[in-house]
Structures are given as C-alpha cells and as structure tokens.
Design a protein around this motif. Structure first.
Motif, PDB file in Angstrom:
ATOM      1  N   THR A  64       0.824  -1.210   0.000  1.00  0.00           N
ATOM      2  CA  THR A  64       0.000   0.000   0.000  1.00  0.00           C
ATOM      3  C   THR A  64       0.856   1.256   0.000  1.00  0.00           C
ATOM      4  OG1 THR A  64      -1.749  -1.167   1.184  1.00  0.00           O
ATOM      5  CG2 THR A  64      -1.822   1.235   1.243  1.00  0.00           C
ATOM      6  N   HIS A  65       1.891   1.268   0.818  1.00  0.00           N
ATOM      7  CA  HIS A  65       2.780   2.430   0.898  1.00  0.00           C
ATOM      8  C   HIS A  65       3.457   2.703  -0.445  1.00  0.00           C
ATOM      9  CE1 HIS A  65       5.535   5.366   2.462  1.00  0.00           C
ATOM     10  NE2 HIS A  65       6.589   4.591   2.302  1.00  0.00           N
ATOM     11  N   ARG A  67       2.453   1.714  -3.391  1.00  0.00           N
ATOM     12  CA  ARG A  67       1.427   2.124  -4.362  1.00  0.00           C
ATOM     13  C   ARG A  67       1.105   3.610  -4.199  1.00  0.00           C
ATOM     14  NH1 ARG A  67      -3.372   3.850  -2.735  1.00  0.00           N
ATOM     15  NH2 ARG A  67      -3.955   1.952  -1.680  1.00  0.00           N
ATOM     16  N   GLU A  68       0.973   4.054  -2.956  1.00  0.00           N
ATOM     17  CA  GLU A  68       0.679   5.467  -2.720  1.00  0.00           C
ATOM     18  C   GLU A  68       1.814   6.356  -3.232  1.00  0.00           C
ATOM     19  OE1 GLU A  68       0.026   5.469   1.497  1.00  0.00           O
ATOM     20  OE2 GLU A  68      -2.089   4.888   1.292  1.00  0.00           O
ATOM     21  N   ASP A  71       1.988   6.125  -7.148  1.00  0.00           N
ATOM     22  CA  ASP A  71       0.819   6.774  -7.742  1.00  0.00           C
ATOM     23  C   ASP A  71       1.074   8.272  -7.843  1.00  0.00           C
ATOM     24  OD1 ASP A  71      -1.903   7.078  -8.675  1.00  0.00           O
ATOM     25  OD2 ASP A  71      -2.418   7.756  -6.657  1.00  0.00           O
ATOM     26  N   VAL A  72       1.574   8.868  -6.786  1.00  0.00           N
ATOM     27  CA  VAL A  72       1.853  10.312  -6.797  1.00  0.00           C
ATOM     28  C   VAL A  72       3.025  10.630  -7.720  1.00  0.00           C
ATOM     29  CG1 VAL A  72       2.611  12.269  -5.389  1.00  0.00           C
ATOM     30  CG2 VAL A  72       0.840  10.740  -4.543  1.00  0.00           C
ATOM     31  N   ARG A  77      -0.476  14.449  -7.841  1.00  0.00           N
ATOM     32  CA  ARG A  77      -1.527  14.519  -6.819  1.00  0.00           C
ATOM     33  C   ARG A  77      -2.868  14.732  -7.513  1.00  0.00           C
ATOM     34  NH1 ARG A  77       0.610  13.899  -2.071  1.00  0.00           N
ATOM     35  NH2 ARG A  77       2.642  14.770  -1.607  1.00  0.00           N
ATOM     36  N   GLU A  84      -8.927   9.975  -7.224  1.00  0.00           N
ATOM     37  CA  GLU A  84      -8.415   8.778  -6.555  1.00  0.00           C
ATOM     38  C   GLU A  84      -9.384   7.619  -6.711  1.00  0.00           C
ATOM     39  OE1 GLU A  84      -7.408   9.733  -2.497  1.00  0.00           O
ATOM     40  OE2 GLU A  84      -5.310   9.990  -3.057  1.00  0.00           O
ATOM     41  N   LYS A  88      -8.660   3.965  -8.564  1.00  0.00           N
ATOM     42  CA  LYS A  88      -8.914   2.688  -7.897  1.00  0.00           C
ATOM     43  C   LYS A  88      -9.895   1.853  -8.723  1.00  0.00           C
ATOM     44  CE  LYS A  88     -10.366   0.700  -3.519  1.00  0.00           C
ATOM     45  NZ  LYS A  88     -10.813   0.964  -2.152  1.00  0.00           N
ATOM     46  N   TRP A  93      -4.613   1.289  -9.263  1.00  0.00           N
ATOM     47  CA  TRP A  93      -4.062   0.937  -7.954  1.00  0.00           C
ATOM     48  C   TRP A  93      -3.779  -0.562  -7.867  1.00  0.00           C
ATOM     49  CZ3 TRP A  93      -6.893   3.996  -3.526  1.00  0.00           C
ATOM     50  CH2 TRP A  93      -6.572   5.358  -3.649  1.00  0.00           C
ATOM     51  N   GLU A  97      -0.224  -2.199  -7.038  1.00  0.00           N
ATOM     52  CA  GLU A  97      -0.119  -3.079  -5.872  1.00  0.00           C
ATOM     53  C   GLU A  97       0.372  -4.466  -6.268  1.00  0.00           C
ATOM     54  OE1 GLU A  97      -3.967  -2.889  -4.032  1.00  0.00           O
ATOM     55  OE2 GLU A  97      -3.557  -0.927  -3.124  1.00  0.00           O
TER      56      GLU A  97
END
Length: 173
Positions: A64-65, A67-68, A71-72, A77, A84, A88, A93, A97
């Motif tokens: 998850t970290h 991916r976040e 993604d950015v 942003r 967002e 997803k 996402w 992931e």
C-alpha cells in the motif's frame, strides 16, 4: 575516499529504536506500534534487522505504501475530488499493488504502462496511466523519466539539461 578527502565523518550508526522506526517509515509508511517496537527491541536474534526488513517487504503495508508513493510520482496529486476513486475503480491501484506484491521487474511494469495492451489480467489497470494523460506524449515522457532515468527531463524542453549533460534540448523534442 571522497569523504576522507573532504574530511567528512559519517553519522554514527542508529540505535535499535531509531533504526526500527526508520525502517517502518521507509517500508510500511508508518511508525511501528508499541508492541511491534517492543518485539523488535526485546528480540535476542542476531538477524532481527534482516528478519524485520523481510517481514515488512512481505506485508500489505509495504504494498500500500509503495502504491501510494508511485501513484503520486507517476500520476501526480489528484486535482479533482474523485480522481483517486477513478484510479482505484479503473484498476490503476491494483496494477501498482500487484507489481509491488510480486516484486515485478520495473522494466516490465513500465512497459505495461506504456504499451497499455494488457496480455495479462493483472495488467488491465496499466492503461489508466495513458488515459489520465490523454495520450499526450510530452506529459507521458516527463512522468516516466524520473523512474526510468532517475532525473526529470522537463528543463530540457527549453534548454540543454543543466545537471544531466547528456540530455540535450534537441533530444527532448
């Protein structure tokens, strides 16, 4: 050698508590719980650092970290409230992931994003990368360059890159 010549001394090794906190922040994107910290500090294993890193790399927190973060890095942003949710819902996402969960080679991940022809079910969300950029080649190149070349190429749009001398304005265009 360079440090010795410049008379630079490295920082002292981090104590166990600090090291544990840092590795959690780097790999899981959060600080350890009190129990996780206590378990680490109370462990008598000589390989406890290796074991913790391996455990975190296998965790969903890591997936998850990363991916976040990516993604950015790759998409920027979100500018609209539902962007967002759209990332997803359209599989972007899940694509990222899965890439981190399976330790997929980065060249394969980037290729799936740029080709956007999913031969595998896990690649279906990769096309969202091109969709959000409306197939604008300049935006695509500028988004991918930092993860492929390790540097931004935006400044080469107007002049030769001041830091990466091998990137010329003519090459950018």
């Amino acid at each position: 050698e360079g440090w010795k010549e410049a008379k630079i001394k490295p920082a002292a090794p981090a104590d166990e508590r600090t090291w544990c906190r840092r590795v959690y922040l780097d790999l899981a994107g959060r600080i350890p719980t009190q129990r996780e910290l206590d378990d680490f500090l109370n462990s008598r294993s000589r390989d406890k650092r290796i074991a913790l890193v391996d455990r975190l790399l296998q965790s969903e927190d890591y997936v998850t970290h990363l991916r976040e973060l990516w993604d950015v890095i790759l998409m920027g942003r979100p500018k609209r409230g539902n962007q967002e949710d759209r990332r997803k819902q359209n599989g972007w996402w899940a694509f990222l992931e899965n890439s981190f969960r399976t330790n997929r080679p980065w060249n394969e991940t980037v290729r799936a994003m740029l080709v956007a022809r999913s031969a595998k079910p896990e690649d279906e969300g990769a096309s969202w990368f091109l969709y959000e950029r409306r197939n604008e080649h300049q935006a695509i190149a500028e988004a991918v360059a930092p993860v492929v070349y390790g540097t931004k190429i935006n400044c080469a749009q107007c002049h030769d890159h001041p830091l990466a001398r091998e990137l010329k304005q003519a090459q950018y265009w």
